[in-house]
Design a protein around this motif. Structure first.
Motif: not given
Lengths: 122, 363
Positions: B71-84
């Motif tokens: 949905a977004c140009p975002l590496d969601a899998a690499a986003l750490g927990e608690g990170k925005s």
């Protein structure tokens, strides 16, 4: 003896002889919020009732102030160039906008007195 | 469509707010202090904003990260927990449907915060994409409060909420059904706190019991975000602008720009290969007269090169400020331009963004 009239657009016009001072009401300045700029016309400009004579700009928006009657602008409030907030702090005093020579004093009868104006904003 | 009302509307009435319509909501525009004082107060102490018109969406399920990366140009899998992360929703043509904040709350749990005016459109768009993923997409009913300014952390502590461990763009769930992040849209350090509506009044009262905190209306929120050089979707971003011309490519990691499979990726790659037609810039009008959204921008010789998308007055910088789009060859800082305002040519210069320096609490 001066007499002050009011318009439905929240302007006041204080008439003394054939000349008048115009500004916006306390209610109007409150609605507009903090003013940051007032665009004043040149003295000598002829205006018709309902013409935009001055533009007052708040942080957020620009709003027209209309000529309440026909006439010729004879003087503008130069103090507003450096201190537009005078319109907020003293809308019916030091925060006046312009002075004008009236061309048709008969138009004044179409305006409101203070009591009638206050009833419209109550 | 009838106007929507904030759950805390009565509190704003009691505080003497002046209301106006924004994005279908009846919103407090100013309080009796007025926009100038509210703006300055936020930069100096702590301003409390009711931004419950914004919409929170919970995204849960084993396919959550893959869904968001589509949905977004975002590496969601690499986003750490608690990170925005700040990101966008794009059309197939890479037009910006909305800008969002996505936060990872757990291995399979994310929170999305969307703009009020786009919430319905975003939801439909997300739901369509969600059909292909093992994910639950749930709009949440929350009050969303932002507390912004140098005293925000300490005011919250006094209100019983210790968020001092958070750094800019990190988030926690401090209580059941609460969500708090160190973020905001003023350029100041601060927090955004989502909580159940029935707990909101008590919490807001605790914050306001501290004399350093006061309600701030939407008018000051707008002047604060413009001074901070931040975009308002619907004005500075829309479906005909793309992330490259909007100068928000920093939000899209380079590998994603090159190989990402998000919606709009191919169009964005085309735009990047050809170079954007125009670019978003800051503008400083000379003199005191504000130049508003919609004003056309010209060069000295009268060539039309762009438009103003947001404009007003910056109470902290104490001069008019604006943001707009211009052709690439007119985008260098210092380029002299002219805006036409009611028949007058107002000289202005391309100015670096932000106008007022960001004071985020970075790690």
């Amino acid at each position: 003896m001066s007499k002050t009239y009011f318009t439905a657009d929240h302007e006041w016009i204080r008439v003394e002889g054939g000349t008048a001072t115009v500004g916006i009401t306390d209610y109007a300045q409150e609605q507009l919020g903090d003013l940051v700029f007032v665009e004043l016309p040149e003295a000598g400009k002829a205006v018709k009732k309902g013409d935009s004579a001055v533009v007052v700009e708040s942080v957020k928006a620009a709003s027209d102030v209309y000529a309440p009657v026909d006439g010729e602008i004879t003087e503008v409030n130069e103090a507003l160039k450096s201190d537009p907030a005078l319109v907020n702090t003293a809308p019916t005093g030091e925060g006046w906008l312009w002075k004008m020579k009236l061309t048709d004093e008969g138009q004044l009868s179409g305006l409101m007195d203070e009591a009638a104006y206050k009833a419209t904003i109550a | 469509m009838s106007e929507k009302h904030l759950p805390l509307e009565a509190m704003h009435e009691e505080a003497g707010a002046r209301f106006g319509a924004f994005a279908g909501w009846r919103m407090p525009l100013t309080y009796p202090a007025g926009v100038m004082k509210e703006h300055i107060h936020t930069r100096e102490k702590a301003g409390l904003f009711d931004i419950s018109h914004m919409q929170l969406f919970a995204v849960d399920g084993p396919g959550a990260a893959a869904f968001l990366a589509r949905a977004c140009p975002l590496d969601a899998a690499a986003l750490g927990e608690g990170k925005s992360k700040y990101t966008v929703l794009l059309t197939d043509a890479a037009g910006i449907i909305d800008d969002l904040i996505v936060t990872r709350l757990g291995p399979d749990r994310f929170m999305v915060v969307a703009n009020a005016g786009n919430a319905a459109k975003d939801e439909a768009h997300f739901r369509k994409i969600a059909e292909d993923f093992d994910v639950r997409f749930t709009p949440l009913k929350r009050v969303l409060l932002a507390l912004q300014g140098p005293d925000a952390e300490s005011v919250l502590l006094g209100a019983g909420l210790d968020l001092s461990d958070l750094t800019f763009m990190t988030a926690v769930e401090p209580r059941e059904n609460w969500f708090a992040s160190r973020s905001g849209y003023t350029g100041e350090d601060g927090f955004e706190i989502a909580l159940p509506p029935d707990e909101a009044r008590t919490f807001a009262e605790k914050i306001l019991a501290d004399e350093r905190a006061m309600w701030i209306g939407l008018a000051a929120r707008d002047s604060l975000r413009l001074e901070a050089g931040l975009c308002l979707h619907g004005q500075d971003l829309d479906e005909i602008t793309d992330p490259a011309s909007a100068a928000i490519l920093w939000a899209i990691p380079k590998p994603l720009r090159e190989q990402g499979r998000f919606i709009g990726a191919d169009a964005l790659r085309r735009i990047l290969a050809e170079g954007p037609r125009e670019t978003r810039i800051g503008l400083k009008p000379e003199g005191r007269q504000p130049v508003r959204a919609g004003a056309v921008l010209m060069t000295e010789d009268g060539r039309t090169v762009g438009r103003v998308t947001s404009g007003g007055f910056g109470p902290s910088v104490n001069h008019p400020i604006a943001m707009g789009y211009v052709a690439e060859d007119a985008s260098a800082v210092g380029t002299p331009l002219f805006a036409e305002v009611r028949g007058n040519r107002i000289p202005m210069n391309v100015h670096p963004l932000p106008f007022s320096p960001h004071r985020y609490r970075r790690g």
